[in-house]
Every structure is written in structure tokens, then in C-alpha cells.
Design a protein around this motif. Structure first.
Motif, PDB file in Angstrom:
ATOM      1  N   GLU A  23       0.838  -1.207   0.000  1.00  0.00           N
ATOM      2  CA  GLU A  23       0.000   0.000   0.000  1.00  0.00           C
ATOM      3  C   GLU A  23       0.871   1.255   0.000  1.00  0.00           C
ATOM      4  OE1 GLU A  23      -4.046   1.655   0.210  1.00  0.00           O
ATOM      5  OE2 GLU A  23      -3.108  -0.224  -0.452  1.00  0.00           O
TER       6      GLU A  23
ATOM      7  N   TYR B 123      -6.813   0.017  14.404  1.00  0.00           N
ATOM      8  CA  TYR B 123      -7.451  -0.790  13.366  1.00  0.00           C
ATOM      9  C   TYR B 123      -7.175  -2.247  13.710  1.00  0.00           C
ATOM     10  CZ  TYR B 123      -7.506   3.589  10.704  1.00  0.00           C
ATOM     11  OH  TYR B 123      -7.716   4.883  10.301  1.00  0.00           O
TER      12      TYR B 123
ATOM     13  N   LYS C  46      -6.218  -5.846   5.581  1.00  0.00           N
ATOM     14  CA  LYS C  46      -7.108  -4.679   5.663  1.00  0.00           C
ATOM     15  C   LYS C  46      -6.615  -3.710   6.727  1.00  0.00           C
ATOM     16  CE  LYS C  46     -11.999  -3.475   6.324  1.00  0.00           C
ATOM     17  NZ  LYS C  46     -13.364  -4.028   6.581  1.00  0.00           N
TER      18      LYS C  46
ATOM     19  N   LEU D  46      -5.482   0.109   5.761  1.00  0.00           N
ATOM     20  CA  LEU D  46      -6.165   1.245   6.381  1.00  0.00           C
ATOM     21  C   LEU D  46      -5.182   2.121   7.145  1.00  0.00           C
ATOM     22  CD1 LEU D  46      -9.416  -0.470   7.724  1.00  0.00           C
ATOM     23  CD2 LEU D  46      -9.274   1.230   5.891  1.00  0.00           C
TER      24      LEU D  46
ATOM     25  N   ASP E 210      -3.164   4.114   4.608  1.00  0.00           N
ATOM     26  CA  ASP E 210      -4.024   5.152   4.022  1.00  0.00           C
ATOM     27  C   ASP E 210      -4.159   6.337   4.971  1.00  0.00           C
ATOM     28  OD1 ASP E 210      -4.374   3.471   1.880  1.00  0.00           O
ATOM     29  OD2 ASP E 210      -6.428   2.885   2.395  1.00  0.00           O
ATOM     30  N   ALA E 211      -4.366   6.041   6.264  1.00  0.00           N
ATOM     31  CA  ALA E 211      -4.495   7.108   7.252  1.00  0.00           C
ATOM     32  C   ALA E 211      -3.199   7.897   7.388  1.00  0.00           C
ATOM     33  CB  ALA E 211      -4.899   6.518   8.602  1.00  0.00           C
TER      34      ALA E 211
ATOM     35  N   GLN F 172     -11.533   0.896  15.077  1.00  0.00           N
ATOM     36  CA  GLN F 172     -12.214   0.465  13.859  1.00  0.00           C
ATOM     37  C   GLN F 172     -12.062  -1.046  13.731  1.00  0.00           C
ATOM     38  OE1 GLN F 172     -11.894   2.765  10.268  1.00  0.00           O
ATOM     39  NE2 GLN F 172     -11.199   4.594  11.358  1.00  0.00           N
TER      40      GLN F 172
ATOM     41  N   THR G 172     -12.037  -4.440  11.992  1.00  0.00           N
ATOM     42  CA  THR G 172     -11.798  -4.893  10.623  1.00  0.00           C
ATOM     43  C   THR G 172     -12.443  -6.247  10.327  1.00  0.00           C
ATOM     44  OG1 THR G 172      -9.629  -5.691  11.371  1.00  0.00           O
ATOM     45  CG2 THR G 172      -9.702  -3.556  10.273  1.00  0.00           C
TER      46      THR G 172
END
Length: 336
Positions: free
Chosen positions: A63, A141, A283, A287, A290-291, A306, A308
Motif C-alpha cells: 500500500e 485498526y 485490511k 487502512l 491510508d491514514a 475500527q 476490521t
């Protein structure tokens, strides 16, 4: 002065070498964010050998590559190596990362190092494992580990049916939120409480296959009536299975686990244990990255927990427990 600098650099190198972390450190740098700053991300996992954390690291790296972020992955020497994780955080701060993603070995053991990082403007996100308190990091997460443990307990209880339970429990690392939450959830799902006489033995094995096999062998010396087994994760389940198989007990024991790795799903397909509860570390990692990228660009931070998700994987489904079979599991192991 030149000699002093050389000796100081040598001391720093030796200190880094002693930590057992997995990536070369780079010193200095800025943690400034906003105005489309490039994300500089450091990942600290519990170990660099457990397939679960390998998958998480690979997903984070992929990612980060996709989004053009700098990425460094570090780890402790073993599951439970709190000191190694503290050193890793300190090294990442020196390198000038603007986000640290961490799967803490201890819910409390890294809090001081995390606070020091956050005080310098570094965003810290927990992956997979919560800190205690959860507010010690900016966001988490992770799997709802209590729910995952509850799913495992419900499944093992349902398959056991009307037989009076004789339960052995192979726990993880004492002090870890994952260990506590999965243990608690399993007992909730099974309908037992700690101290119940139906629990005929338990041992902490740090999520390690070799320790799990030895731990199960020790328990079986005085608990031959076992008919149900809780395992923290799939390496633990493989170790437990080896010990049970050596005593010819596999056919009379219902065992569950949690992870959902490709090898674990294959173990379920091969009949080594009845079910595993799949998590989605890919995931979590995506995430988190991305954050981190959004934080570097805009200065905006996520907050709170959060979930998952999790899913029971079994080829022997039971009514009332949502599940997928191992064909689905092998296609989706760890959220690949």
C-alpha cells in the motif's frame, strides 16, 4: 572531536544491532505534516517471522508503494519482546517518520515510548492489538478480539454438544490485550467463567508453535480426559495438534483457533481442528497506511477503534453460527 563523533556513531550502531529489529535505521529527519507532505511510515510488529505479521507487513509495504510513501518495517526478536519494540519506536522517531503503525507486544509496555513519539507530532496507530488505555494511540485498526474469541467458543461448544466439557486452554502472552480479549470472549461463547471446574488446565505459550506443543504435552500428563481445546492462534493450534496426535487423542477433541491464515485454513480442511476464525490483517495494514498518507498531506488524524471484522472458517458448519467453508477461506485468507 572527530574521534568522539566516530565513537558516538559506533555506539549508536552497536545499540541498534543489539535490538534484533529487522530494517536498517536512518537518523534525523523532520516529522512535519500538511501541505501534501510525503508520508514517512514506520511499522513495528511483534515479530518478523510469524506468518500473520509477515502478511500484515507485506500489505503495508504494498500500500505504501502504491501511494508513494516512504516505508520502514521493524520488529522485536520474539512475541513478547517489549524492549525491542521500544527501541524500534525510538529509532523511527530519530529517522523522522510522521506516522508509526504498531502491533504492541504489551498493552502497557510501550506507552512511554508512544507518548514521546506523539509529543513530537508523530501520529501513532495500533494495528491488530489495542493499547491500554486505548487513548494512548491516535486510533486502532484491529479485529474485535473479544468477538473473535466468542465465535471460537460458540463453535467449540456447539460441536461438543451435550458432552460435559473437559477444557484445556492454551493462552498467549500475559498482559497482551489480544490474549485477554480472546480468552474472555472464548469463555463467554462457551458459557464458562474462569475458575470453572470444566477448565481442567491452562498454560501461556506466547502464540508459539513449539511452546504450544510442549505446553500441551505438559497439560496432557495430568488431563487425559480432555475433549475441548481453546487455542489463541493457529501456530498454537498446530503445536497442540502435534501433542494430541502423539497421544492418539485427536479424534476425541474439539479444537478451534483464530487467525485465518492460508496454512491455518488448510489445517481446518485437513481436519486438524474444527474451525478457525479469520482475521483480516491486510485490511488493517492498508487502512493504517491510508491514514498515514492522509495525515501527511492534510494533518488530519483518525480516532477511535475500527473493527476490521472476523469470520468463522469450517467445513462442518453448525446452525446459528455464520461461517464460510475452506474453499472460500483459501481464496480470502488474511484478506489477500
Amino acid at each position: 572531536m572527530k574521534k568522539g563523533l566516530t565513537m558516538g556513531a559506533l555506539a549508536a550502531i552497536l545499540a541498534v544491532t543489539a535490538t534484533g529489529c529487522t530494517t536498517q535505521r536512518y537518523w534525523g529527519g523532520s516529522t512535519a505534516v500538511g501541505n501534501n507532505t510525503q508520508a514517512k511510515i514506520g511499522l513495528v510488529t511483534k515479530t518478523d517471522t510469524n506468518p500473520y505479521f509477515v502478511s500484515l507487513r507485506q500489505s503495508a509495504q504494498a500500500e505504501a508503494n502504491k501511494l508513494g510513501a516512504q516505508f520502514t518495517a521493524l520488529a522485536g526478536k520474539f512475541d513478547g519482546d517489549n524492549d525491542g519494540q521500544v527501541t524500534a519506536i525510538e529509532n523511527l522517531v530519530q529517522r523522522g517518520v510522521n506516522t508509526i503503525l504498531i502491533t504492541p507486544n504489551s498493552a502497557t509496555g510501550v506507552l512511554s515510548a508512544i507518548k514521546q513519539a506523539r509529543d513530537k507530532g508523530i501520529m501513532v496507530i495500533a494495528l491488530d492489538t489495542e493499547t491500554d488505555p486505548a487513548s494512548a494511540v491516535d486510533a486502532t485498526y484491529a479485529t474485535d478480539n473479544t468477538a473473535a474469541g466468542r465465535q471460537e467458543g460458540q463453535y467449540v461448544k456447539a460441536v461438543l454438544g451435550d458432552k460435559p466439557p473437559q477444557l484445556l486452554m492454551l493462552d498467549g502472552t500475559p498482559g497482551s490485550t489480544v490474549d485477554t480479549q480472546r480468552h474472555t470472549g472464548f469463555l463467554q461463547g462457551f458459557g464458562l467463567k474462569d475458575g470453572d471446574p470444566a477448565i481442567i488446565g491452562h498454560q501461556s505459550v506466547n502464540g508459539d508453535q513449539s511452546q504450544a506443543q510442549q505446553g500441551m504435552e505438559n497439560l496432557l500428563q495430568r488431563a487425559t480426559t480432555v475433549n475441548a481445546v481453546y487455542t489463541l492462534n493457529e501456530p498454537t493450534a498446530r503445536g497442540a495438534y502435534a501433542a494430541l496426535q502423539a497421544r492418539g487423542l485427536t479424534g476425541q477433541v474439539v479444537m478451534g483457533s483464530i487467525d485465518g491464515g492460508c496454512q491455518g485454513v488448510q489445517d481446518v480442511k485437513d481436519g486438524k481442528y474444527g474451525a478457525t476464525v479469520m482475521q483480516f490483517p491486510a485490511k488493517m495494514a492498508a487502512l493504517g497506511v491510508d491514514a498515514a498518507v492522509d495525515y501527511a498531506k492534510s494533518g488530519k488524524k483518525p480516532s477511535g477503534f475500527q473493527n476490521t471484522g472476523s469470520m468463522v472458517i469450517t467445513d462442518k458448519p453448525v446452525p446459528g453460527i455464520p461461517s464460510q467453508d475452506t474453499t472460500w477461506g483459501l481464496q480470502n485468507c488474511w484478506g489477500k
